[in-house]
Motif scaffolding. Structure first.
Motif, PDB file in Angstrom:
ATOM      1  N   LEU A 107      11.348 -65.418-118.098  1.00  0.00           N
ATOM      2  CA  LEU A 107      10.842 -66.058-119.311  1.00  0.00           C
ATOM      3  C   LEU A 107       9.484 -66.700-119.041  1.00  0.00           C
ATOM      4  N   SER A 108       9.324 -67.292-117.876  1.00  0.00           N
ATOM      5  CA  SER A 108       8.035 -67.878-117.501  1.00  0.00           C
ATOM      6  C   SER A 108       6.972 -66.802-117.344  1.00  0.00           C
ATOM      7  N   TYR A 111       5.705 -65.542-120.802  1.00  0.00           N
ATOM      8  CA  TYR A 111       4.737 -66.430-121.448  1.00  0.00           C
ATOM      9  C   TYR A 111       3.397 -66.410-120.706  1.00  0.00           C
ATOM     10  N   SER A 112       3.430 -66.293-119.383  1.00  0.00           N
ATOM     11  CA  SER A 112       2.187 -66.189-118.619  1.00  0.00           C
ATOM     12  C   SER A 112       1.400 -64.961-119.035  1.00  0.00           C
ATOM     13  N   ALA A 113       2.110 -63.844-119.211  1.00  0.00           N
ATOM     14  CA  ALA A 113       1.446 -62.601-119.610  1.00  0.00           C
ATOM     15  C   ALA A 113       0.799 -62.741-120.984  1.00  0.00           C
ATOM     16  N   VAL A 114       1.472 -63.410-121.901  1.00  0.00           N
ATOM     17  CA  VAL A 114       0.925 -63.600-123.246  1.00  0.00           C
ATOM     18  C   VAL A 114      -0.377 -64.394-123.177  1.00  0.00           C
ATOM     19  N   MET A 115      -0.376 -65.492-122.431  1.00  0.00           N
ATOM     20  CA  MET A 115      -1.573 -66.325-122.361  1.00  0.00           C
ATOM     21  C   MET A 115      -2.701 -65.634-121.610  1.00  0.00           C
ATOM     22  N   LEU A 253       1.495 -71.016-115.524  1.00  0.00           N
ATOM     23  CA  LEU A 253       1.491 -71.473-116.913  1.00  0.00           C
ATOM     24  C   LEU A 253       0.506 -72.622-117.098  1.00  0.00           C
ATOM     25  N   PHE A 254       0.551 -73.575-116.173  1.00  0.00           N
ATOM     26  CA  PHE A 254      -0.318 -74.742-116.295  1.00  0.00           C
ATOM     27  C   PHE A 254      -1.785 -74.382-116.072  1.00  0.00           C
TER      28      PHE A 254
END
Length: 339
Positions: A107-108, A111-115, A253-254
């Protein structure tokens, strides 16, 4: 030139040493306050170990007017963190990292790929965003980050995917007050070194005749990722595999939030419209490595060629080497000059 290298390596060593104590005291604070084990890596450690990228990025855009250093540091750190997964895989001898880590880490990575993709789209159209006060990616990254944390928390609570907690206190002789004091002192050292690091990186680029994109993506990113390396290996040593993996994915992510902060701090307009197109190579590499890690988390391979690391880790190492080779090739074609 010797002085330039000595200064850069000394500041990197300060970040690594302070980062180690930052993670240790952060772990004590988490233990004493009863924070959930699954959040130690994703929130507490990931945010703490990304502090050098945050401070260095702001210093690069505000004090040094070096946007390529800031963007190269944030994106290069993402690639370096993914490379560290192969290091964890090598040192985790009980079994393949991707076969033993919780599937929820995917899941992490999603979201990393999206950003990363949003940042890549911004980099591909610098003229379209040149007149805006901020890059569109900045406006999207922060709410996506908040949504990611909320969804990951909900998922873990629903699936009860909590890392095993030791039965006894790991730090019986350290009080909460002492931990907070040590945490603040270590954070101060990281901030001080992080403020000076971009200047040292610019001196290094000038002395060696390298571009700031090259230095930021490879050297500066590696230096500011030293806390992730120290924290990750420490977590593996105490058997907290999911904490180690969550730290790396949480840091990525950060790092996207760091880019957004750098954009807001940059006085020259939208940050992603003022940097080299070569950063797109790093974005694509980060996406490739993120995809490989996601496949490994879901497919869960057990084989280890030569009993060293899994094929997923080999793919991560190969992708990192390819990114470095492409940046070096671009450095040569630009005649060792430019942004």
């Amino acid at each position: 030139m010797l002085t330039v290298w000595t200064t850069f390596l000394l500041l990197a060593a300060v970040i690594a040493f302070a980062g180690y104590w930052l993670s240790r005291f952060g772990d004590v604070i988490a233990e004493r306050t009863g924070l959930s084990g699954s959040w130690i890596g994703l929130i507490l450690l990931a945010t703490v170990t990304s502090l050098p990228e945050l401070v260095t990025g702001i210093s690069a855009v505000r004090l040094e007017n070096a946007p390529d250093l800031a963007v190269g540091d944030a994106l290069g750190s993402c690639v370096f963190n993914l490379l560290l997964l192969s290091v964890v895989d090598f040192f985790h001898r009980p079994g393949c990292l991707f076969a033993r880590a919780a599937e929820g880490h995917a899941l992490s990575t999603g979201y990393s790929a999206v950003m990363l993709a949003i940042v890549g789209l911004n980099l591909s159209a610098p003229a379209a965003i040149a007149g805006l006060p901020l890059s569109p990616a900045t406006l999207a990254i922060v709410p996506i980050y908040v949504l990611a944390l909320r969804n990951i928390f909900t998922y873990e609570r629903r699936r009860l995917l909590e890392p095993p907690e030791p039965a006894a206190l790991r730090y019986p002789g350290v009080t909460l007050a002492r931990a907070v004091t040590g945490y603040v002192a270590a954070a101060t050292a990281v901030v001080a070194a992080g403020v000076m690091l971009p200047g040292a990186a610019l001196d290094l680029a000038t002395a060696m005749g390298w571009t700031t994109t090259f230095v930021g993506t490879l050297f500066l990113a590696a230096a500011t990722s030293l806390p992730e390396l120290v924290v990750t290996l420490s977590a593996v040593r105490i058997g907290a595999l999911d904490m180690a993996v969550a730290n790396l994915f949480g840091s990525n992510l950060f790092n996207m939030v760091v880019l957004a902060v750098d954009d807001a701090a940059y006085p020259g307009g939208p940050l992603l419209s003022q940097v080299s197109a070569a950063h797109g190579v790093t974005v694509l590499t980060a996406l490739l490595m993120t995809g490989a890690a996601t496949i490994g988390l879901i497919y869960r391979p057990t084989a280890r060629p030569a009993r060293a690391v899994s094929w997923v880790s080999l793919a991560l190492v190969a992708a990192y080497a390819l990114n470095a080779a492409l940046l070096i090739d671009g450095l040569g074609r630009q005649g060792f000059s430019g942004g």
